[in-house]
Design a protein around this motif. Structure first.
Motif, mmCIF file in Angstrom:
data_model
loop_
_atom_site.group_PDB
_atom_site.id
_atom_site.type_symbol
_atom_site.label_atom_id
_atom_site.label_comp_id
_atom_site.label_asym_id
_atom_site.label_seq_id
_atom_site.Cartn_x
_atom_site.Cartn_y
_atom_site.Cartn_z
ATOM 1 N N CYS A 116 0.838 -1.189 0.000
ATOM 2 C CA CYS A 116 0.000 0.000 0.000
ATOM 3 C C CYS A 116 0.876 1.244 0.000
ATOM 4 O O CYS A 116 1.736 1.400 0.864
ATOM 5 C CB CYS A 116 -0.894 -0.017 1.232
ATOM 6 N N ASP A 117 0.656 2.122 -0.961
ATOM 7 C CA ASP A 117 1.443 3.351 -1.021
ATOM 8 C C ASP A 117 1.241 4.198 0.227
ATOM 9 O O ASP A 117 2.173 4.792 0.756
ATOM 10 C CB ASP A 117 1.040 4.186 -2.248
ATOM 11 N N LEU A 118 -0.004 4.252 0.684
ATOM 12 C CA LEU A 118 -0.295 5.098 1.838
ATOM 13 C C LEU A 118 0.398 4.557 3.087
ATOM 14 O O LEU A 118 0.986 5.306 3.871
ATOM 15 C CB LEU A 118 -1.808 5.188 2.058
ATOM 16 N N GLN A 119 0.343 3.241 3.230
ATOM 17 C CA GLN A 119 0.998 2.601 4.379
ATOM 18 C C GLN A 119 2.505 2.889 4.362
ATOM 19 O O GLN A 119 3.086 3.325 5.351
ATOM 20 C CB GLN A 119 0.761 1.095 4.266
ATOM 21 N N ASP A 120 3.104 2.678 3.194
ATOM 22 C CA ASP A 120 4.550 2.869 3.074
ATOM 23 C C ASP A 120 4.932 4.326 3.310
ATOM 24 O O ASP A 120 5.889 4.627 4.028
ATOM 25 C CB ASP A 120 5.026 2.451 1.681
ATOM 26 N N ALA A 202 -7.587 -1.205 -10.080
ATOM 27 C CA ALA A 202 -7.197 -1.715 -8.761
ATOM 28 C C ALA A 202 -5.687 -1.608 -8.566
ATOM 29 O O ALA A 202 -5.213 -1.379 -7.463
ATOM 30 C CB ALA A 202 -7.663 -3.157 -8.596
ATOM 31 N N ASP A 203 -4.934 -1.772 -9.659
ATOM 32 C CA ASP A 203 -3.477 -1.585 -9.560
ATOM 33 C C ASP A 203 -3.140 -0.128 -9.318
ATOM 34 O O ASP A 203 -2.202 0.197 -8.587
ATOM 35 C CB ASP A 203 -2.798 -2.004 -10.865
ATOM 36 N N LEU A 204 -3.898 0.754 -9.976
ATOM 37 C CA LEU A 204 -3.587 2.171 -9.885
ATOM 38 C C LEU A 204 -3.918 2.728 -8.512
ATOM 39 O O LEU A 204 -3.289 3.670 -8.056
ATOM 40 C CB LEU A 204 -4.389 2.943 -10.944
ATOM 41 N N CYS A 205 -4.915 2.163 -7.863
ATOM 42 C CA CYS A 205 -5.351 2.679 -6.575
ATOM 43 C C CYS A 205 -4.206 2.613 -5.567
ATOM 44 O O CYS A 205 -3.690 1.539 -5.284
ATOM 45 C CB CYS A 205 -6.550 1.876 -6.060
ATOM 46 N N PRO A 206 -3.784 3.752 -5.031
ATOM 47 C CA PRO A 206 -2.632 3.739 -4.120
ATOM 48 C C PRO A 206 -2.994 3.235 -2.728
ATOM 49 O O PRO A 206 -2.122 3.015 -1.903
ATOM 50 C CB PRO A 206 -2.204 5.204 -4.091
#
Lengths: 686, 204
Positions: A116-120, A202-206
């Motif tokens: 997850c981009d947000l998590q990272d 779904a891939d694009l969703c950060p």
């Protein structure tokens, strides 16, 4: 080129680069959510804030400001971008805090957790605690189709999905309704997305707001074994990564390959995963008294050997299906040569493509990346959106740039771009060739719908004439492009897997009484009439297996290593992800064993030996990821053939995008997509 | 403002009147080819005016068709702007300003009147005459408290004069637009309290 300092490092970049790109050039990582290389710039997540000198004295969104917007210093010093200053640190922490205000703390039950981009980014750029004590926003989950699950509380409104469906997919399925805190990402009133590329959102969703529905709550990203390989659902040869756990393929994701699929894959390439597990042939079968019974390999091979020895070579035929790798096709060709039969064919749909016209006559010569260089396009008997959705997105990308006239002969369809409709059949094409003005760098896309008919050769010739007379052939440009639908086709044509002297083609072979014995290597799209003894080598219990007298279980494309040649002639390697189920074996090994049972083993004992042998006779297969280009002269020669076409309209090669091969037909997810596309599926209740 | 959704009960269809259709065509023709989407707000506004001041789903789809836009794009616009009513409103649609200056000047009294006479927000009275909604600042703070009824402002309200205003509207009697206490636009209510002399006059 403009000089700019990024954290004290000077880089020289084009003036229209964004600051974010300049930072990347300098090797500095800038966090972002809404920015995506292949989508338009939105500038709404604010995560990429940087400090600039030579611009406004406040944090700037680096994705939305270009290098030329900054002024040099008074003494001509280059403008400066700071990404590690206290102001930037504070700005990022502030943005992250705002993003997290309404983002639920449900990472432990979120499928995006771990990738997850947000998590990272929260870990790297955020602060350790929250100052927010009020209620979080709650948003209704939306139904947006069978492939993408929504969890809208998690949405951070980056609008990547909205931009993707509007720009790349071209269907404009998604949008943002409401405003401010009440903004919600959704489709039009809970309708399903209509794009064949919808899985990519779904891939694009950060974050975990849009997730692949079939893979819900199955595995964590760190559990996967990741194998980089090639997709075979269409002839594009998209780069994919197959994630497996144990002996099971769990999911398929796109890889970046700018020359082929950029970073998109079609829904069929992505979601046939469950088809790999159902309807599998995991042991040999022999037909006795009209019924197939399980048998051992020894029995099955003996039965085939007995039948082969009892049949005269001219009554034996070999068919190659749409998913076969080059190696097994080659092995089957060697076997056919041993047996002495001229009855070979890889064109089960009856397409009139023939290696005798030269390699250029059956390749997508313009290349996929070359579509972007085209000046105009003529589509003949194809529906690129169904036959190769990712390639269609490339045509749309070119069309969006403007000044790109597209003409279509064939069936009218919504291709996600505008075109001039010329007519349904060959005479419209002929008229166009006679009357149209030549264009610069014309792209001529010929579909299998125009070729898989009795006058297919005439259609091919007409297409070549169009390319020759309308600007499709010039220095450094060969616009004559055959759009294949079968991943195996170009490789098999390269091998010359077509009828030898006096041999029958696929349609003739399938007729009652034509042959006594047919080796069918995964050809499921052709109906073999009663009469012949059919040996089916394949992975799925589909039409071919139902018609078979002996079934030798083979491997699906994720279970074997092999070469595939895509529609533009690019040789690509697919790799084994998991082993075939049960007693099934890789197809080349099945053919090797079969030749052994016939008492004349093929001259290889390993895949490596088979490949060496293959490369000896066909050297271009050694050039993996390269294209051995076809010659324009072959198109000119083809154009000079006499062509007498029928009047019948061209019918597209693919009627149902979701059911084009045995794996897709075995997939419940594809069946659901298909039902939805046919409009039979009741829309989900509110 | 809260999440805005389309109304539950929707008419089966929506058709522009011949005049509006003609108007739409002349307006669309003003835009360059491929830029017709710029016309979406006026088109929706016209549809809303035609349809008793609210936008049904069918109208949204009609506008999308007319302008060659994806339906979701038009829905985005219709849900974004609060001037588009997504559910039926009364013949007199009252938008009450409840922002700070109006509140300080007594808009809560007006709210009380509305709740008593019209009922809760967003509900149309049985006679179909009134419905009301609280909105953010309408920009008439000098004359607070105020409401907007359909296209007009009614200012300097008190519980009494507002009730009278509603009575007059309900009875179909003519009403006064603007200030209800007789002042002209936003002049001081009483006498001048500042700038009472010309510059220099007061200097001694």
């Amino acid at each position: 080129m403009t000089k700019i300092l990024v954290d004290g490092v000077e880089v020289d970049v084009p003036g229209d680069f964004t600051l974010l790109q300049a930072c990347e050039q300098a090797g500095v990582e800038v966090p972002r959510f809404c920015y995506h290389e292949r989508l338009s710039i939105a500038g709404n997540c604010r995560m990429c804030l940087v400090e600039v000198k030579g611009g406004p004295p406040k944090p700037q969104a680096s994705c939305a400001m270009s290098v030329k917007d900054l002024r040099p210093g008074p003494n001509g010093a280059p403008p400066e971008v700071l990404t590690k200053s206290p102001m930037v640190k504070k700005a990022r922490e502030g943005v992250m805090e705002f993003l997290l205000i309404n983002h639920p703390l449900d990472c432990p039950i979120c499928d995006q957790g771990g990738e997850c981009d947000l998590q990272d980014q929260a870990l790297v750029f955020g602060v350790d605690s929250s100052r927010y004590h009020e209620n979080k926003r709650a948003v209704e989950d939306k139904y947006i189709g069978v492939l993408v699950k929504t969890e809208m509380n998690r949405c951070i409104h980056c609008t990547r999905c909205v931009r993707f469906t509007a720009e790349v997919a071209g269907t404009g399925d998604m949008g943002a309704i409401g405003r401010g805190e009440d903004m919600e990402i959704t489709t039009y009133l809970e309708s399903a997305m209509t794009s064949e590329l919808q899985g990519n959102v779904a891939d694009l969703c950060p974050v975990g707001a849009l997730l692949p529905k079939p893979q819900s709550f199955r595995a964590r990203p760190w559990e996967y074994q990741k194998t980089e390989t090639i997709d075979v659902m269409d002839a594009l040869g998209s780069a994919i990564r197959v994630d497996s756990r144990g002996r099971e393929v769990m999911r398929i994701l796109p890889r970046i390959n700018d020359l082929v699929n950029e970073e998109w894959i079609s829904d069929k390439a992505r979601q046939i995963v469950d088809g790999l597990k159902t309807q599998r042939l995991d042991r040999p079968y022999i037909r006795e008294n009209g019924r197939l019974r399980p048998a051992s390999w020894r029995e099955a091979l003996a039965a085939v050997a007995a039948k082969t020895k009892a049949t005269s070579p001219s009554r034996i035929g070999a068919l190659v299906g749409d998913l076969a790798a080059v190696e097994e096709t080659f092995a089957l060709k060697l076997l056919a040569q041993q047996l002495g039969t001229p009855n070979l064919d890889c064109r089960q749909d009856g397409a009139k493509l023939d290696p005798k016209f030269g390699r250029a006559s059956y390749l997508f010569n313009a290349t996929i990346a070359g579509i972007e260089q085209a000046g105009a396009a003529l589509i003949i008997g194809a529906n690129p959106r169904k036959e190769s959705p990712v390639l269609n997105a490339r045509i749309r990308k070119r069309w969006l740039k403007g000044d790109f006239k597209i003409s279509l002969v064939g069936e009218r369809a919504d291709l996600t771009y505008g075109y001039d409709y010329l007519g349904a059949g060959p005479e419209s094409l002929l008229q166009f060739i006679r009357s149209a003005k030549p264009a610069e760098r014309l792209l001529v896309v010929v579909g299998q719908g125009a070729l898989a008919r009795d006058d297919g050769e005439a259609a091919l010739t007409l297409a070549a004439q169009a390319a020759q007379s309308l600007g499709g052939l010039s220095d450094g440009w060969n616009g004559f492009s055959v759009l294949h639908t079968a991943a195996a086709r170009v490789g098999a044509l390269d091998l010359g897997f077509t009828p030898g002297a006096g041999g029958l083609d696929a349609r003739a072979m399938a007729k009652t009484g034509a042959l006594d014995l047919i080796f069918n290597l995964g050809a499921d799209e052709i109906a073999i009439e009663p009469g012949a003894f059919v040996v089916y080598i394949g992975a799925h219990g589909d039409r071919g297996a139902h018609r078979a007298d002996v079934i030798l279980p083979g491997a699906a494309y994720t279970e074997k290593s092999g070469l595939y040649v895509n529609t533009e002639g690019r040789v690509q390697r697919a790799f084994r992800v998991v082993f075939p189920p049960g007693e099934a074996r890789e197809d080349w090994a099945v053919l090797r064993a079969l030749s052994g049972a016939l008492g004349n083993p093929l001259p290889f004992d390993s895949l490596a030996a088979l490949r060496r042998r293959l490369v000896e006779t066909h050297p271009h297969f050694a050039q993996v990821d390269e294209i051995a280009e076809g010659e324009s002269a072959q198109i000119v020669a083809l154009a000079n053939h006499p062509a007498v076409a029928m009047k019948d309209p061209f019918v597209p090669a693919i009627q149902n995008f979701y059911f084009t091969n045995p794996i897709a037909r075995a997939s419940a997810v594809m069946a659901e997509c298909s039902a939805l596309a046919q409009g039979r599926f009741a829309q989900a209740a509110e | 403002m809260s999440t805005r959704r389309l109304a539950e009960d929707q008419p089966a269809s929506f058709e522009f009147t011949p005049e509006n259709k003609a108007w739409l065509e002349t307006q669309i023709a003003k835009y360059p080819d491929g830029r017709q989407a710029s016309m979406v707000v006026p088109a929706l506004w016209q549809a809303q005016k035609q349809n008793d001041n609210w936008l049904p789903q069918a109208a949204i789809e009609k506008v999308a068709d007319a302008l060659g836009m994806a339906k979701i794009r038009v829905l985005e616009i219709a849900t974004f702007y609060s001037m588009f009513n997504l559910e039926p409103v009364g013949k007199y649609f009252i938008q009450l300003c409840g922002t700070t200056p109006c509140l300080l000047a007594g808009s809560d009294e007006i709210i009380e009147v509305l709740q008593r006479r019209v009922g809760p927000q967003r509900r149309v009275t049985d006679d179909g005459l009134f419905s009301w909604i609280e909105v953010e600042c309408l920009g008439a703070c000098c004359n607070a408290p105020m409401v907007q009824i359909n296209d007009d402002y009614y200012e300097d309200l008190t519980a009494e004069n507002f009730e009278k205003l509603l009575d007059n509207l309900a009875a179909g009697r003519p009403v006064k637009i603007g200030s209800q206490i007789g002042r002209v636009s936003s002049e001081p209510v009483g006498k001048l309290t500042s700038l009472t002399s010309f510059y220099g006059d007061g200097a001694k």
